[in-house]
Design a protein around this motif. Structure first.
Motif, PDB file in Angstrom:
ATOM      1  N   ALA A  77       0.841  -1.194   0.000  1.00  0.00           N
ATOM      2  CA  ALA A  77       0.000   0.000   0.000  1.00  0.00           C
ATOM      3  C   ALA A  77       0.880   1.248   0.000  1.00  0.00           C
ATOM      4  N   GLY A  78       0.521   2.211  -0.834  1.00  0.00           N
ATOM      5  CA  GLY A  78       1.233   3.469  -0.863  1.00  0.00           C
ATOM      6  C   GLY A  78       0.755   4.414   0.215  1.00  0.00           C
ATOM      7  N   SER A  79       1.420   5.554   0.310  1.00  0.00           N
ATOM      8  CA  SER A  79       1.089   6.531   1.336  1.00  0.00           C
ATOM      9  C   SER A  79      -0.359   7.002   1.223  1.00  0.00           C
ATOM     10  N   ALA A  80      -0.842   7.160  -0.016  1.00  0.00           N
ATOM     11  CA  ALA A  80      -2.210   7.655  -0.194  1.00  0.00           C
ATOM     12  C   ALA A  80      -3.232   6.678   0.381  1.00  0.00           C
ATOM     13  N   ALA A  81      -3.031   5.391   0.129  1.00  0.00           N
ATOM     14  CA  ALA A  81      -3.965   4.383   0.631  1.00  0.00           C
ATOM     15  C   ALA A  81      -3.922   4.298   2.156  1.00  0.00           C
ATOM     16  N   VAL A  82      -2.725   4.402   2.714  1.00  0.00           N
ATOM     17  CA  VAL A  82      -2.588   4.350   4.169  1.00  0.00           C
ATOM     18  C   VAL A  82      -3.239   5.586   4.798  1.00  0.00           C
ATOM     19  N   GLY A  84      -5.967   8.712   8.189  1.00  0.00           N
ATOM     20  CA  GLY A  84      -6.240  10.141   8.249  1.00  0.00           C
ATOM     21  C   GLY A  84      -4.997  10.998   8.248  1.00  0.00           C
ATOM     22  N   THR A  85      -3.811  10.395   8.173  1.00  0.00           N
ATOM     23  CA  THR A  85      -2.582  11.184   8.195  1.00  0.00           C
ATOM     24  C   THR A  85      -1.455  10.420   7.516  1.00  0.00           C
ATOM     25  N   LEU A  86      -0.547  11.178   6.894  1.00  0.00           N
ATOM     26  CA  LEU A  86       0.659  10.566   6.352  1.00  0.00           C
ATOM     27  C   LEU A  86       1.650  10.201   7.447  1.00  0.00           C
ATOM     28  N   LYS A  94       0.305   9.090  14.213  1.00  0.00           N
ATOM     29  CA  LYS A  94       0.594  10.295  14.990  1.00  0.00           C
ATOM     30  C   LYS A  94      -0.695  10.932  15.476  1.00  0.00           C
ATOM     31  N   GLN A  95      -0.739  11.235  16.770  1.00  0.00           N
ATOM     32  CA  GLN A  95      -1.877  11.923  17.354  1.00  0.00           C
ATOM     33  C   GLN A  95      -1.605  13.420  17.361  1.00  0.00           C
ATOM     34  N   SER A  96      -2.519  14.182  16.806  1.00  0.00           N
ATOM     35  CA  SER A  96      -2.327  15.627  16.740  1.00  0.00           C
ATOM     36  C   SER A  96      -2.399  16.230  18.131  1.00  0.00           C
ATOM     37  N   PRO A 155      -5.252  19.808   7.371  1.00  0.00           N
ATOM     38  CA  PRO A 155      -4.082  18.943   7.530  1.00  0.00           C
ATOM     39  C   PRO A 155      -3.704  18.209   6.251  1.00  0.00           C
ATOM     40  N   ASP A 156      -4.594  18.211   5.253  1.00  0.00           N
ATOM     41  CA  ASP A 156      -4.269  17.614   3.973  1.00  0.00           C
ATOM     42  C   ASP A 156      -3.450  18.547   3.096  1.00  0.00           C
ATOM     43  N   SER A 157      -3.394  19.823   3.462  1.00  0.00           N
ATOM     44  CA  SER A 157      -2.764  20.799   2.582  1.00  0.00           C
ATOM     45  C   SER A 157      -1.745  21.685   3.283  1.00  0.00           C
ATOM     46  N   ALA A 158      -2.116  22.280   4.399  1.00  0.00           N
ATOM     47  CA  ALA A 158      -1.253  23.263   5.050  1.00  0.00           C
ATOM     48  C   ALA A 158       0.084  22.634   5.436  1.00  0.00           C
ATOM     49  N   GLY A 159       1.149  23.149   4.857  1.00  0.00           N
ATOM     50  CA  GLY A 159       2.474  22.669   5.214  1.00  0.00           C
ATOM     51  C   GLY A 159       2.874  21.337   4.636  1.00  0.00           C
TER      52      GLY A 159
END
Length: 922
Positions: free
Chosen positions: A305-310, A315-317, A618-620, A631-635
């Protein structure tokens, strides 16, 4: 072909029949009789080949010589795949390439494109495909930029890319680059295949024409002998691949069959107009991979599985997987935040079981005995990186099945048991005990006994429940107004039927997950029969069954565990779990990430024996509820299929946001800046090296105008690289740059680069979602952006393209230079000094009509440099630092990396010269 194969089969059958098929008798491999048009049969069995160079100034990944032995024969393409063959096969995928003539070698495809072609060719010729994968991704031009779960099936006779060892073995006999299409005679374009004479084996164009993809990761060599070498176990930080043979743009004297690198790091998604490929055919028995520490392995684990699927599930890379490779006894791991997916293995002599990742994702704890086995076990913790640094051992008699916890007071501890054996006997179970020990800064605290009984399934966050399962599902349940450490009852759940692999959820909902042995209790709950370990069961805090999950068809579960950390996408009661999947032969061949609410899953890895998975999410910790900060875009300054430049820039973008208020001098530029300016040696200003591979002047100005000028509060000096020879891209390059590939850059642009001020939690979000890897720290962070390199010497004066730019290229060239002029004029009153720097190149370019390796007539480059020298006379805030001076410079051979890059010693010399200029300018 099939009639011929049938005749061969019958001949072999009757030969065996009348000779009783004496296994001791010599026989000819059936491979030799395949009628493969356009392929040459290579008799390598029992032979060997040397890879790597002896030269001290060779690149580290080419330097050590290694002997590779073959125990098999194979076929290799007589020539590179032609445009006709490639475009005909790939027409349905839309991934065709342009060639001036149909019999020219196809080039300009990604590594993944070449893999797809190999599979298509296998099907066309009636063979099984040699490559498997789970999903694919294509860019707007139709090139394949991702094959999740890509794996070469070495036991399948199909068409594939040759291994590096196969390529070198076929290329070495009669190696004569001077009789190839090179920079001396090609006109910098490819030519019809097999016009130049074939070598002694009958193989054409191994040197020159186009360089070639080969199979396998780019890894380090080892001074040893190994058999059937497949490459590295992973591609390192950048996910690098090997290219062989040189091309029409290289000088003959520089082309070596031992070379394996390009000018810049080569990844699976790069396309180069001078790189193509040829095919190989045949099985590879007992393949061997070599890890970064030089250890050989006959087992290679593949990320599926790639990063996108995971990310879709977690909910996070910011997700990591650690597990045991049971073939080696080592811990392996994947960091999905890196974009480039490769499985890294921590090589060691310690037999490592039950790895669990720490709450901060930086450490991994493990023990030396598996669940269900009695006896002494050691407990260790080490950094979760390829080196497995900072290994520490807990100094107790026995400790097994480590589980991390964060206590209410914030302390991080590890819970463990003194014996991991079966728990069906009361006396034996209670003779063991459960303990915890604090862990901070790489050091253990003093162990503390919690209670009797080996409850290695976990202790709940509220200290009300502890569970165990190694035959029986045991639970320690706290009495009212107490904890399991104080007053509790020891119960047996699940009607005292057999259970194992118990894992207690780490959140506030105390759900126990376990496997069973097709018991009557489970069958009654499910309503049908099932096989042993075919289902995962989940019980609530009272032991009542609440859910069951069916294993994928053809598999059963083993080593089931809740993920470490809660997700941002799924509710805690649904939860994510991970488990090994065992096939009908009881081999643990897959690890899956499982949604226990709906039964959906993603396969994370394939392998021979992959055990004891742990998934960390990772827990925010951000307090921001700002809707601007997605979180999908910023940074998020990288794409999941990141190329080399993106991998570099994701690190440097975080460094910029972290240091924007303190840096006084920013250096922007290409890999010449990245490797040629050392901020730590500059004494006049606190500085940062913002250079990255592939950057040209337009990219430099993009960074300067949109990020540095808007947010660098303490900016005093800009070091802007002037690379005249790199300004030959069309305007379409702007749509292909790193600034249009990742959401973070697009997000910034859509918010006008935050000119009115950053949102309160923006930098915190960048830090949280752009975590530095250990490789990042070593390569860039600790050096303030400099990439350290060792001396390779000035390589000569190779020119890899026509030095006369086309009309279109000159239009772009002039437009970019006009942009630099306009910027210089615009900031004249902003108290910002600008140093326009030209880095040194090989002095021998003075013998050519080209400015450097990438062309541009010297006369045109001189006009440009003279123009900026005149601007420095007009504008007092501008200085020109021409360290090249058209080859008349004092940068000696030991200061150079190659044709047009400085090594670290050269960077020190450049920086000293810059420091003197700046001090005299103050």
């Amino acid at each position: 072909m099939y009639l011929k194969l049938l005749n061969i089969f019958l001949a072999v059958f009757f030969t065996c029949f009348f000779s009783a098929c004496d296994s001791s008798r010599n026989h000819v491999a059936l491979d030799e009789f395949y009628d493969l048009e356009g392929f040459v049969y290579i008799k390598a069995d029992g032979q060997s080949v040397t890879l790597g160079k002896k030269e001290k100034n060779a690149a580290p990944k080419e330097r050590t010589q290694m002997n590779v032995e073959f125990t098999y024969n194979y076929f290799i393409g007589k020539h590179e795949v032609t445009c006709t063959d490639y475009n005909r096969a790939m027409a349905r995928t839309g991934t065709t390439v342009y060639c001036e003539e149909e019999d020219y070698p196809a080039s300009g495809m990604t590594y993944y494109d070449a893999i797809l072609y190999a599979n298509i060719y296998s099907k066309r010729e009636g063979f099984d495909t040699a490559y498997t994968y789970y999903s694919s991704k294509f860019d707007e031009e139709g090139h394949c930029v991702g094959l999740d779960g890509l794996k070469l099936l070495t036991d399948v006779e199909g068409f594939r890319l040759p291994t590096e060892a196969e390529w070198v073995f076929a290329a070495q006999p009669g190696w004569k680059p001077r009789r190839a299409w090179t920079a001396e005679n090609s006109g910098f374009i490819g030519h019809s295949v097999c016009v130049q004479p074939a070598n002694y084996l009958g193989v054409c164009d191994m040197a020159g024409n186009v360089a070639e993809w080969v199979d396998g990761w780019l890894g380090y060599f080892r001074d040893t002998t190994i058999s059937n070498y497949m490459g590295g176990t992973d591609g390192g930080t950048f996910g690098e691949r090997v290219v062989k043979g040189g091309s029409f743009r290289n000088e003959a004297k520089s082309i070596s069959y031992l070379s394996r690198l390009d000018v810049y790091p080569v990844t699976s998604v790069n396309t180069f107009y001078y790189v193509g490929f040829r095919l190989a055919f045949g099985k590879i028995p007992n393949p061997t991979w070599l890890s970064s520490d030089g250890s050989a392995s006959n087992s290679n684990v593949t990320a599926v599985a790639g990063s996108a699927a995971v990310k879709e599930m977690t909910g996070t890379l910011q997700t990591k997987l650690a597990f045991r490779n049971d073939m080696t006894g080592n811990i392996a791991f994947i960091d999905y935040s890196l974009g480039s997916l490769s499985v890294k293995e921590i090589s060691d002599t310690i037999n490592s079981y039950h790895p669990e990742i720490s709450p901060n994702g930086k450490w991994v704890a493990f023990c030396t005995v598996a669940e269900g086995l009695p006896g002494k076990s050691d407990l260790y913790v080490r950094k979760l990186n390829a080196a497995g640094d900072n290994l520490v051992k807990l100094d107790v008699e026995s400790a097994a099945i480590p589980r991390w916890r964060v206590l209410p007071d914030g302390d991080t501890v590890i819970v463990y048991v003194t014996d991991a054996g079966t728990n069906n006997d009361d006396a034996s179970f209670k003779s063991a005990s459960t303990w915890q020990v604090s862990f901070s800064g790489g050091t253990f605290g003093e162990p503390q006994k919690l209670f009797d009984g080996a409850y290695h399934g976990g202790v709940s966050s509220d200290n009300k429940l502890a569970v165990s399962g190694a035959r029986l599902l045991r639970a320690r349940v706290a009495d009212e107004n107490s904890t399991v450490m104080e007053s509790a009852s020891d119960d047996i759940w699940y009607n005292e039927e057999q259970a194992c692999n118990v894992s207690l959820g780490k959140g506030t909902v105390k759900h126990s997950m376990f496997l069973d042995f097709a018991s009557s209790t489970g069958k009654d709950f499910v309503g049908s029969k099932y096989y042993v370990h075919e289902r995962i069961f989940i019980a609530d805090e009272n032991g009542k069954l609440v859910r069951s999950v069916q294993a994928p068809s053809g598999f059963t579960f083993d080593h089931s565990e809740w993920t470490v950390g809660d997700t941002t996408k799924l509710t805690e009661t649904s939860g994510l779990a991970t488990a090994s999947l065992t096939n009908t032969n009881n081999a643990h061949t897959k690890i899956v990430l499982l949604n226990t609410e709906d039964g959906s899953y993603e396969t994370l890895v394939d392998g021979d024996e992959v055990w004891h998975p742990c998934v960390w999410i990772k827990q925010s910790t951000l307090a921001s509820e700002d809707v601007l900060l997605s979180p999908d875009s910023a940074g998020v300054y990288y794409d999941i299929f990141a190329a080399t430049s993106e991998q570099i820039m994701k690190v440097k973008m975080r460094m910029f946001w972290d240091m924007k208020d303190s840096i006084e001098l920013y250096a922007v530029g290409s890999s010449r800046t990245e490797r040629g300016f050392d901020p730590l040696l500059l004494t006049s200003y606190k500085s940062f090296n913002y250079g990255y591979s592939g950057c040209e002047l337009w990219g430099e100005l993009y960074l300067v105008e949109n990020y540095i000028m808007n947010h660098a509060k303490n900016l005093k000096v800009l070091l802007i690289e002037l690379p005249p020879d790199l300004q030959n891209n069309s305007s379409a390059f702007r749509d292909e740059s790193v600034f249009d590939q990742a959401n973070g850059y697009i997000f910034d642009r859509n918010h006008d680069f935050w000119k009115e001020g950053l949102p309160e939690y923006f930098v915190s979000m960048v830090d949280e979602y752009m975590d530095y890897s250990d490789e990042d720290l070593e390569s860039y962070v600790n050096t303030m952006g400099l990439l350290h390199t060792e001396s390779g010497g000035w390589k000569g004066n190779e020119v890899d393209r026509d030095s006369v730019f086309s009309e279109k290229e000159m239009d772009y060239y002039n437009a970019v230079m006009d942009s630099l002029d306009e910027f210089i004029e615009r900031v004249a009153d902003q108290d910002v000094k600008i140093v326009v720097a030209i880095y040194p190149q090989s002095p021998s370019y003075a013998e050519t009509g080209s400015f450097g390796r990438h062309g541009l007539q010297r006369s045109v480059a001189k006009e440009t440099i003279d123009h900026y020298k005149k601007m420095s006379e007009k504008y007092p805030h501008v200085k020109v630092m021409d360290e090249n001076n058209f080859g008349d410079h004092d940068y000696t051979d030991d200061m150079a990396l190659d044709y047009d890059h400085l090594c670290s010693k050269g960077a020190a010399h450049f920086t000293e010269r810059l420091d003197s200029l700046l001090k005299s300018w103050k």
